[in-house]
Write an enzyme that holds these catalytic residues in place. Sequence first.
Site, mmCIF file in Angstrom:
data_model
loop_
_atom_site.group_PDB
_atom_site.id
_atom_site.type_symbol
_atom_site.label_atom_id
_atom_site.label_comp_id
_atom_site.label_asym_id
_atom_site.label_seq_id
_atom_site.Cartn_x
_atom_site.Cartn_y
_atom_site.Cartn_z
ATOM 1 C CE1 TYR A 33 -3.782 2.402 0.664
ATOM 2 C CE2 TYR A 33 -2.437 3.241 2.468
ATOM 3 C CZ TYR A 33 -3.535 3.360 1.628
ATOM 4 O OH TYR A 33 -4.376 4.432 1.752
ATOM 5 C CG ASP B 216 5.818 3.399 0.969
ATOM 6 O OD1 ASP B 216 6.128 4.054 1.987
ATOM 7 O OD2 ASP B 216 4.639 3.255 0.590
ATOM 8 C CE LYS C 143 2.410 4.370 8.831
ATOM 9 N NZ LYS C 143 1.040 4.749 9.161
#
Length: 472
Positions: free
Chosen positions: A189, A284, A312
């Site tokens: 994702y 990623d 994050k």
Amino acid sequence: MAAAITGVGVSCPSKLAQPAVNHRHRPRYAPVIRMTLVEEKKKKSYSIKKSEEAFNAAKELMPGGVNSPVRAFKSVGGQPILVDSVKGSHMWDIDGNEYIDYVGSWGPAIIGHADDEVLAALAETMKKGTSFGAPCLLENVLAEMVISAVPSIEMVRFVNSGTEACMGVLRLARAYTGREKIIKFEGCYHGHADPFLVKAGSGVATLGLPDSPGVPKAATYETLTSPYNDISTVERLFESNKGELAAVILEPVVGNAGFIPPTPDFLNALRKLTKDDGTLLIFDEVMTGFRISYGGAQEYFGITPDLTTLGKIIGGGLPVGAYGGRREIMEMVAPAGPMYQAGTLSGNPLAMTAGIHTLKRLKEAGTYEYLNKITGELIQGILDEGKKAGHAICGGHINGMFGFFFTDGPVYNFEDAKKSDTAKFGKFYRAMLEEGVYFAPSQFEAGFTSLAHTSEDIQQTIAAAKKVFKTL
């Protein structure tokens, strides 16, 4: 120090020297007066009536009652809980129930929720303002920290989310190479931008959505897919699209289809294929960055991509994202170059402050050794108790990231992960909530530990799992 990946098909030895544990990593929240879970359960039975009432009201106000799909508990059933507060490794819902938290705001809370030093720094920064919409010195400080830590990054652009970072890095890869086609991996994702919503993980996998309505065919026409850990399929895609591929993008350790690490030679093979074809390799690391090592997965595995996305942890719990890479590529980004990307709140002083103080803590000696120790104890305890109770279960961890599947395994890719008994996971999940343990509400999401988690937290979780496994 080996980061065990039991039943997932590979055991990855750490590439980092592990210093002695710094006892500062023991949580500093003991003075906070609170009832233990055991004492609380003696006083009252588990109830989430207030959460139920508030969630029913929310469904009239927001689509599905939430602002991100996985929070709705669709894949685990039952009633979502509404969080009231967090501190250290614990969280409390609006009914007053206390939980040991292994979601950590989906990864950012690696030093623990509401860390006192981070909160104090934020309070000082807020006195100067919350957003400038102009350059500030804090951007320089965090940028220098990121560049010094992450092997592939020579220049960095801050944005406001992981999705935004992936959108920017894809545009950059296409601008730099003059090519349009990309390869992504099934179950990985990269945010909800149109080109990535093809066989995606995270909420797309959780809800069982094949792809998202509203995405034009043209937006995904140049997106090719391969199973994760399947280098043969990738080689065929390169052969049939020679000289046409702008980038290969992947989670170097999958977290959005559950915890799935790479097989020993997978990342090396991708690096060679991309170099030989003039294709950019993009990691990623929104999830793995600063979590499985200070320099991310690329430092841990010793593979340097061309471009990297982050998020994050680098915002310390505030909205943030970033993409970076080789200077010659990054100088394509406006205003240095012609590839346009902008953002009103990008590099805002609050996110920069929280990120700076979080990374300072992570750089202290013993950080990742401690995360490896407690996470290893947690996942091994869960697997042992599950197998003792007769359940098919496998899983593993790398430092502060972990996961387990209700299947015998091994799990190498999303197709393997989908063999899991999701109905059983749902029952396990709901029962663990009642025992005061909060995991991610999906079989297809990784879990996270923090420096605030204690051995007591881990043992209490394993004991709760032992109790629940016997009821399934």
